[in-house]
Write an enzyme that holds these catalytic residues in place. Structure first.
Site, PDB file in Angstrom:
ATOM      1  N   HIS A  45       3.559 -18.569   8.480  1.00  8.59           N
ATOM      2  CA  HIS A  45       2.341 -18.228   8.790  1.00  8.59           C
ATOM      3  C   HIS A  45       1.547 -19.470   8.170  1.00  8.59           C
ATOM      4  CE1 HIS A  45      -0.755 -15.556   7.896  1.00  8.59           C
ATOM      5  NE2 HIS A  45      -1.211 -15.840   6.693  1.00  8.59           N
ATOM      6  N   ARG A  47      -8.383 -23.870  11.926  1.00 14.53           N
ATOM      7  CA  ARG A  47      -9.171 -25.499  11.374  1.00 14.53           C
ATOM      8  C   ARG A  47      -8.222 -26.478  12.349  1.00 14.53           C
ATOM      9  NH1 ARG A  47      -6.630 -25.953   6.717  1.00 14.53           N
ATOM     10  NH2 ARG A  47      -5.239 -26.404   7.385  1.00 14.53           N
ATOM     11  N   GLU A  72       3.906  -7.865   3.307  1.00 11.82           N
ATOM     12  CA  GLU A  72       4.752  -9.817   2.701  1.00 11.82           C
ATOM     13  C   GLU A  72       5.137  -8.091   1.506  1.00 11.82           C
ATOM     14  OE1 GLU A  72       1.119 -10.651   0.320  1.00 11.82           O
ATOM     15  OE2 GLU A  72       0.111 -10.884   2.232  1.00 11.82           O
ATOM     16  N   TYR A 105     -14.419 -16.826   3.760  1.00 14.99           N
ATOM     17  CA  TYR A 105     -13.741 -16.871   2.405  1.00 14.99           C
ATOM     18  C   TYR A 105     -13.939 -18.491   1.911  1.00 14.99           C
ATOM     19  CZ  TYR A 105     -11.315 -20.294   5.877  1.00 14.99           C
ATOM     20  OH  TYR A 105     -10.946 -21.692   7.295  1.00 14.99           O
ATOM     21  N   ASP A 134      -2.028 -13.004  -5.409  1.00 15.82           N
ATOM     22  CA  ASP A 134      -1.671 -13.100  -4.135  1.00 15.82           C
ATOM     23  C   ASP A 134      -0.937 -14.540  -4.054  1.00 15.82           C
ATOM     24  OD1 ASP A 134      -0.122 -11.714  -1.169  1.00 15.82           O
ATOM     25  OD2 ASP A 134      -2.201 -11.658  -0.264  1.00 15.82           O
ATOM     26  N   THR A 161       1.739 -13.131   3.339  1.00 20.38           N
ATOM     27  CA  THR A 161       2.655 -12.969   4.806  1.00 20.38           C
ATOM     28  C   THR A 161       3.760 -13.756   5.164  1.00 20.38           C
ATOM     29  OG1 THR A 161       0.125 -12.641   5.648  1.00 20.38           O
ATOM     30  CG2 THR A 161       1.903 -13.080   7.508  1.00 20.38           C
ATOM     31  N   GLU A 169      -0.850  -7.348   6.109  1.00 12.71           N
ATOM     32  CA  GLU A 169       0.121  -8.667   6.134  1.00 12.71           C
ATOM     33  C   GLU A 169       1.022  -8.098   5.499  1.00 12.71           C
ATOM     34  OE1 GLU A 169      -2.720 -10.883   3.812  1.00 12.71           O
ATOM     35  OE2 GLU A 169      -3.382 -12.456   5.853  1.00 12.71           O
ATOM     36  N   ASP A 223      -0.957  -6.197   3.505  1.00 11.65           N
ATOM     37  CA  ASP A 223      -2.413  -6.219   2.494  1.00 11.65           C
ATOM     38  C   ASP A 223      -2.631  -6.529   3.384  1.00 11.65           C
ATOM     39  OD1 ASP A 223      -3.475  -7.829   0.792  1.00 11.65           O
ATOM     40  OD2 ASP A 223      -2.928  -9.672   0.814  1.00 11.65           O
ATOM     41  N   LYS A 231      -9.692  -8.632   1.465  1.00 12.49           N
ATOM     42  CA  LYS A 231      -8.784  -8.647   1.559  1.00 12.49           C
ATOM     43  C   LYS A 231      -8.538  -7.178   0.611  1.00 12.49           C
ATOM     44  CE  LYS A 231      -6.997 -11.932   2.817  1.00 12.49           C
ATOM     45  NZ  LYS A 231      -5.508 -11.855   4.236  1.00 12.49           N
TER      46      LYS A 231
END
Ligand code: CA
Length: 425
Positions: free
Chosen positions: A142, A151, A210, A253, A135, A358, A208, A242, A262
């Protein structure tokens, strides 16, 4: 121009206006036959065409195919392994047979009956055995949106992002075919302000948007595929949902990336649209600045203009389109993705799947996930039935549609459909 792509061609099979599957498409998939067997198939209009029966009649005999058993396998991997010249030859033969001025099959009523079946009577199956799944994370819009939310708004992209087509290896066996129902997953999350995690059904279930490419080549360890060679090693594309649990993702994560958030189901559309059919829809990609390293440099048009749409349909309600994006927005194209994937000598096999990540467009109505569309739930979406959605609710059906279109022809992908059921107690 490839003969099968000629927009003037018409089929003796009726093709409704606006169909995703005119004779210029000729996608490949796997159908379940009346006796429960799985066979390679294609589709024109609303008819599914059994390639094994075309092979029985000898229509593929003179194409030089080394082993005709590829038309009788329950997945397309062996057919795909034949390589680009054979994909093209088979596509062209199908195009000839179903062209309006060709009499080899049309008019032979018994044969036509054996070869074609109405789409509503056919169950479509996984088109390939997916040995490996990767992926990517190739949409700059995105990656920027997610970076801003999670962040630092001022440094949304990590320093490597414009140099590396970032990706992770996902789980191939949980890639499933359109029409599936998936229970809301459970897992660990860290509620806002809490010090300790809790366990339960995800509250932030997302899709997502995709597109995945399917590789058509076998390489051995140590071998690389250059950017220039990459497209010859790609068979075609499918829509790829996804599914993602954002709260589970957020807690798990760091440092190694997504895991349980996921791998509980990614849903593909059943028909693989060949790169050859998409030839007329090549476009230039976004300018890459700073310049990429030499092994990622490419020439020409390597992006594709493919409209992508997502709809949500509540239980017993009508569907609402909630976003409209386009494959052409991808910052990193699939040739760069595959070149990067193999530059270290990583091997690939026919049927491997590489998802784009995405695909968000530049405007808020073109974002490719609920996370972005509702900006973490701050701006709920309104559906036609008056209800609101921050994320996907139980019993919602999520529908992806995709199509490339110009003034001459429409090459569609059909749909990827998944219904979300309540978490298992
Ligand atoms: Ca993804």
């Amino acid at each position: 121009m490839t003969k099968a792509n000629n927009p003037e061609l018409r089929s003796w099979i009726t093709v409704p206006d606006d169909s995703d599957f005119p004779i210029q498409n000729i996608p490949f998939g796997i159908m379940k036959t009346n006796d429960g067997e799985r066979h390679p198939a294609t589709r024109i209009g609303n008819m599914v065409i059994d390639l094994s029966v075309l092979c029985d009649f000898g229509f593929f005999d003179d194409l030089g195919i080394p082993d005709l058993s590829v038309f009788y396998t329950p997945v397309l991997n062996d057919f795909i392994a034949l390589g680009k010249n054979y994909w093209s030859a088979v596509r062209e033969r199908i195009s000839e047979l179903f062209s309006i001025d060709n009499d080899a099959l049309q008019g032979i009523e018994d044969a036509v009956k054996l070869v074609t079946r109405p789409v509503e009577e056919v169950e479509m199956m996984m088109p390939v055995y997916v040995g490996d799944y990767t992926d990517f994370y190739s949409s700059i819009e995105h990656a920027t949106n997610v970076g801003k939310m999670f962040r630092d708004p001022d440094n949304a992209l990590l320093p490597n992002w414009k140099h590396i087509p970032v990706a992770y290896h996902g789980r191939s066996s949980s890639i499933v075919i359109s029409g599936v129902q998936i229970h809301r997953p459970k897992g660990q999350t860290l509620p806002a302000g809490a010090k300790e995690p809790v366990f339960g059904p995800t509250r932030l279930l997302d899709f997502e948007l995709e597109v995945a490419f399917i590789t058509g080549k076998k390489t051995t360890l140590g071998e690389t595929i250059s950017v220039d060679e990459a497209e010859d090693a790609i068979f075609g594309l499918v829509l790829f949902n996804d599914l993602s649990a954002r709260d589970i993702q957020k807690w798990e994560y760091v440092p190694l990336g997504p895991f349980l958030s996921k791998n509980f189901g990614s849903v593909i559309s059943p028909w693989i649209i060949t790169l050859e059919a998409l030839e007329p829809f090549r476009v230039k990609g976004p300018k890459q600045d700073p310049p990429v390293l030499p092994y990622l440099k490419y020439n020409g048009k390597k992006n594709f203009d493919i409209n992508l749409e997502v709809y949500i349909k509540p239980e017993n309600g009508e569907e609402t389109r909630i976003t409209r994006s386009n494959y052409k927005y991808l910052y990193w194209n699939m040739a760069q993705q595959l070149a990067h994937h193999t530059v270290n000598g990583c091997n690939i096999n026919p049927g491997d799947m590489c998802a784009s990540g995405t695909i968000s467009g530049p405007t808020p109505d073109s974002y490719g996930s609920m996370l972005e569309l509702t900006w973490r739930g701050e701006k709920p979406l309104k559906l036609k039935d008056g209800t609101e959605r921050k994320f996907i609710q139980d019993n919602d059906t999520v529908i992806f549609r995709g199509y490339a279109e110009n003034e001459n022809v429409k090459i569609g992908f059909g749909e990827s459909v998944v219904k979300i059921l309540p978490a298992i107690k």
